[in-house]
Design a protein around this motif. Structure first.
Motif, PDB file in Angstrom:
ATOM      1  N   TRP A 205       0.818  -1.214   0.000  1.00 58.89           N
ATOM      2  CA  TRP A 205       0.000   0.000   0.000  1.00 58.89           C
ATOM      3  C   TRP A 205       0.847   1.257   0.000  1.00 58.89           C
ATOM      4  CZ3 TRP A 205      -5.347  -0.244  -0.166  1.00 58.89           C
ATOM      5  CH2 TRP A 205      -5.890  -1.521  -0.022  1.00 58.89           C
ATOM      6  N   ARG A 206       0.364   2.266  -0.729  1.00 59.77           N
ATOM      7  CA  ARG A 206       1.058   3.552  -0.780  1.00 59.77           C
ATOM      8  C   ARG A 206       0.062   4.648  -1.154  1.00 59.77           C
ATOM      9  NH1 ARG A 206       4.389   3.505  -6.542  1.00 59.77           N
ATOM     10  NH2 ARG A 206       2.560   3.662  -7.904  1.00 59.77           N
ATOM     11  N   PHE A 207       0.459   5.874  -0.867  1.00 63.00           N
ATOM     12  CA  PHE A 207      -0.276   7.043  -1.352  1.00 63.00           C
ATOM     13  C   PHE A 207       0.296   7.446  -2.706  1.00 63.00           C
ATOM     14  CE2 PHE A 207      -1.222   7.890   3.232  1.00 63.00           C
ATOM     15  CZ  PHE A 207      -2.603   7.896   3.115  1.00 63.00           C
ATOM     16  N   GLU A 208      -0.579   7.796  -3.641  1.00 66.88           N
ATOM     17  CA  GLU A 208      -0.125   8.314  -4.926  1.00 66.88           C
ATOM     18  C   GLU A 208      -1.099   9.387  -5.393  1.00 66.88           C
ATOM     19  OE1 GLU A 208      -0.144   4.970  -7.590  1.00 66.88           O
ATOM     20  OE2 GLU A 208      -2.205   5.338  -8.213  1.00 66.88           O
ATOM     21  N   THR A 209      -0.635  10.227  -6.293  1.00 70.35           N
ATOM     22  CA  THR A 209      -1.482  11.310  -6.777  1.00 70.35           C
ATOM     23  C   THR A 209      -2.644  10.756  -7.598  1.00 70.35           C
ATOM     24  OG1 THR A 209      -0.035  11.559  -8.704  1.00 70.35           O
ATOM     25  CG2 THR A 209       0.392  12.980  -6.802  1.00 70.35           C
ATOM     26  N   ALA A 210      -3.761  11.451  -7.559  1.00 69.37           N
ATOM     27  CA  ALA A 210      -4.941  11.033  -8.322  1.00 69.37           C
ATOM     28  C   ALA A 210      -4.636  11.074  -9.817  1.00 69.37           C
ATOM     29  CB  ALA A 210      -6.119  11.941  -7.997  1.00 69.37           C
ATOM     30  N   PRO A 211      -5.017  10.033 -10.567  1.00 67.62           N
ATOM     31  CA  PRO A 211      -4.673   9.981 -11.998  1.00 67.62           C
ATOM     32  C   PRO A 211      -5.246  11.119 -12.819  1.00 67.62           C
ATOM     33  CG  PRO A 211      -6.247   8.251 -11.407  1.00 67.62           C
ATOM     34  CD  PRO A 211      -5.763   8.850 -10.136  1.00 67.62           C
ATOM     35  N   ASP A 212      -6.381  11.695 -12.403  1.00 65.61           N
ATOM     36  CA  ASP A 212      -6.972  12.774 -13.190  1.00 65.61           C
ATOM     37  C   ASP A 212      -6.215  14.090 -13.035  1.00 65.61           C
ATOM     38  OD1 ASP A 212      -8.078  12.572 -10.481  1.00 65.61           O
ATOM     39  OD2 ASP A 212      -9.232  14.347 -11.017  1.00 65.61           O
ATOM     40  N   LEU A 213      -5.219  14.128 -12.145  1.00 62.12           N
ATOM     41  CA  LEU A 213      -4.404  15.335 -11.965  1.00 62.12           C
ATOM     42  C   LEU A 213      -3.044  15.224 -12.643  1.00 62.12           C
ATOM     43  CD1 LEU A 213      -5.139  16.061  -8.186  1.00 62.12           C
ATOM     44  CD2 LEU A 213      -6.298  16.986 -10.193  1.00 62.12           C
TER      45      LEU A 213
ATOM     46  N   ASP B 189      -2.050  15.754 -15.587  1.00 64.04           N
ATOM     47  CA  ASP B 189      -1.669  16.828 -16.510  1.00 64.04           C
ATOM     48  C   ASP B 189      -1.044  18.024 -15.792  1.00 64.04           C
ATOM     49  OD1 ASP B 189      -4.163  17.189 -15.319  1.00 64.04           O
ATOM     50  OD2 ASP B 189      -4.768  18.659 -16.825  1.00 64.04           O
ATOM     51  N   VAL B 190      -1.390  18.242 -14.528  1.00 66.90           N
ATOM     52  CA  VAL B 190      -0.825  19.388 -13.811  1.00 66.90           C
ATOM     53  C   VAL B 190       0.454  19.017 -13.074  1.00 66.90           C
ATOM     54  CG1 VAL B 190      -3.074  20.461 -13.511  1.00 66.90           C
ATOM     55  CG2 VAL B 190      -2.193  18.961 -11.725  1.00 66.90           C
ATOM     56  N   LEU B 191       0.836  17.737 -13.131  1.00 67.08           N
ATOM     57  CA  LEU B 191       2.043  17.290 -12.430  1.00 67.08           C
ATOM     58  C   LEU B 191       3.166  16.881 -13.373  1.00 67.08           C
ATOM     59  CD1 LEU B 191       0.338  15.017  -9.732  1.00 67.08           C
ATOM     60  CD2 LEU B 191       1.203  17.325  -9.405  1.00 67.08           C
ATOM     61  N   THR B 192       2.879  16.862 -14.657  1.00 63.77           N
ATOM     62  CA  THR B 192       3.880  16.364 -15.597  1.00 63.77           C
ATOM     63  C   THR B 192       5.162  17.179 -15.579  1.00 63.77           C
ATOM     64  OG1 THR B 192       2.746  17.648 -17.319  1.00 63.77           O
ATOM     65  CG2 THR B 192       2.230  15.296 -17.159  1.00 63.77           C
ATOM     66  N   GLU B 193       5.087  18.453 -15.272  1.00 67.38           N
ATOM     67  CA  GLU B 193       6.282  19.289 -15.319  1.00 67.38           C
ATOM     68  C   GLU B 193       7.163  19.140 -14.086  1.00 67.38           C
ATOM     69  OE1 GLU B 193       5.174  23.294 -15.989  1.00 67.38           O
ATOM     70  OE2 GLU B 193       4.274  22.932 -17.939  1.00 67.38           O
ATOM     71  N   VAL B 194       6.602  18.599 -13.011  1.00 72.17           N
ATOM     72  CA  VAL B 194       7.388  18.497 -11.782  1.00 72.17           C
ATOM     73  C   VAL B 194       7.695  17.053 -11.413  1.00 72.17           C
ATOM     74  CG1 VAL B 194       6.462  20.636 -10.843  1.00 72.17           C
ATOM     75  CG2 VAL B 194       5.295  18.486 -10.364  1.00 72.17           C
ATOM     76  N   ARG B 195       7.182  16.099 -12.167  1.00 71.65           N
ATOM     77  CA  ARG B 195       7.442  14.701 -11.852  1.00 71.65           C
ATOM     78  C   ARG B 195       8.846  14.316 -12.275  1.00 71.65           C
ATOM     79  NH1 ARG B 195       3.935   9.456 -13.882  1.00 71.65           N
ATOM     80  NH2 ARG B 195       5.267   7.882 -12.943  1.00 71.65           N
TER      81      ARG B 195
END
Length: 269
Positions: free
Chosen positions: A108-116, A118-124
């Motif tokens: 188990w882990r926490f991860e960002t919601a898949p629908d977000l 597009d707003v995380l692609t620049e910082v991933r």
């Protein structure tokens, strides 16, 4: 006359009975109130205990630098905690948030919601880019595991460089699984829990099938009629085709492999 009246009025037995009745009337509601208060306190304590266990679980998963399995979580939670109920409750609590709790390969882990995304692609942060040879080798191992190096080379049609396998080992996406029950007992390769984590797969059977690959434009439309995409979760009798490596043998193989990679020519694929 006065003495007779006083004697009739002062009756200690009647007074005692009346006092007992009065006391019983007062004690009845009080006892019920005490019982209700005790039950209410028990419910309150149970709710507080569950809330605390949820907070502990949340903190453990948030602070972990890798997914945690249920056994690890149970070892850090109070003995009375029900790990399945707590995980389900926490997952439901985060279901509509910017991060969510997910099961990845039984951990188990926490991860960002898949629908977000597009707003995380620049910082991933992305790992180093894989070469075409590494991508092909990883795909073959993922879909055909357990697979030997000779079988990888047969499918690709070219020799597999130790540098290619070295990179996949460095990323912790592949591992030596066992030894094939054939002459020479070659080592077989498979994917790891880290592979599932990176590609957000709950099990290896969640890899895309032929229909998914076609829809994504990753397969040529002019495929041979007998072309198939292997199912990595196929229920073959794996124990009949390989003997698993123990931890010591797997470590020794990995060390020898890495030392040999330094002498591998750069031109190999």
């Amino acid at each position: 006359m006065t003495d007779e009246t006083d004697t009739e009025t002062v009756d200690p037995i009647s007074d005692a009975i009346a006092a007992l009745r009065e006391r019983a009337e007062h004690q009845g509601p009080s006892a019920m109130a005490d019982e209700e208060a005790s039950q209410s306190l028990g419910v309150h304590l149970a709710v507080n205990t569950e809330k605390r266990n949820l907070r502990i679980l949340e903190a453990l998963l948030f602070a972990a630098n890798e997914p945690l399995d249920e056994e690890t979580l149970i070892g850090r939670l109070p003995s009375e905690a029900n790990i399945q109920e707590l995980l389900a409750s926490l997952a439901a609590e985060y279901a509509e948030r910017g991060v969510r709790l997910v099961d990845v390969g039984g951990r188990w882990r926490f991860e960002t919601a898949p629908d977000l995304a597009d707003v995380l692609t620049e910082v991933r942060q992305e790992p180093r880019k894989l070469s075409q040879a590494a991508l092909e080798t990883l795909s073959i191992i993922a879909y055909h595991q357990p697979v030997t190096r000779a079988e990888i080379e047969e499918i690709r049609g070219v020799a597999v460089s130790k540098g290619t396998l070295d990179l996949l080992f460095e990323l912790r996406w592949i591992r030596p699984r066992g030894r094939r029950r054939t002459p020479g007992r070659p080592v077989t390769y498979g994917t790891t829990a880290q592979f599932l984590e990176y590609f957000s797969l709950e099990t290896i059977g969640d890899l895309p099938g032929m229909a998914d690959l076609k829809a994504a434009g990753l397969l040529d439309a002019r495929l041979p009629p007998d072309f198939t995409v292997p199912d990595p979760s196929r229920p073959d009798q794996m124990e009949l085709i390989e003997d698993p490596l123990d931890d010591e043998e797997a470590h020794a193989f990995h060390v020898d492999f890495m030392e040999g990679a330094e002498d591998d020519p750069d031109g190999a694929a």
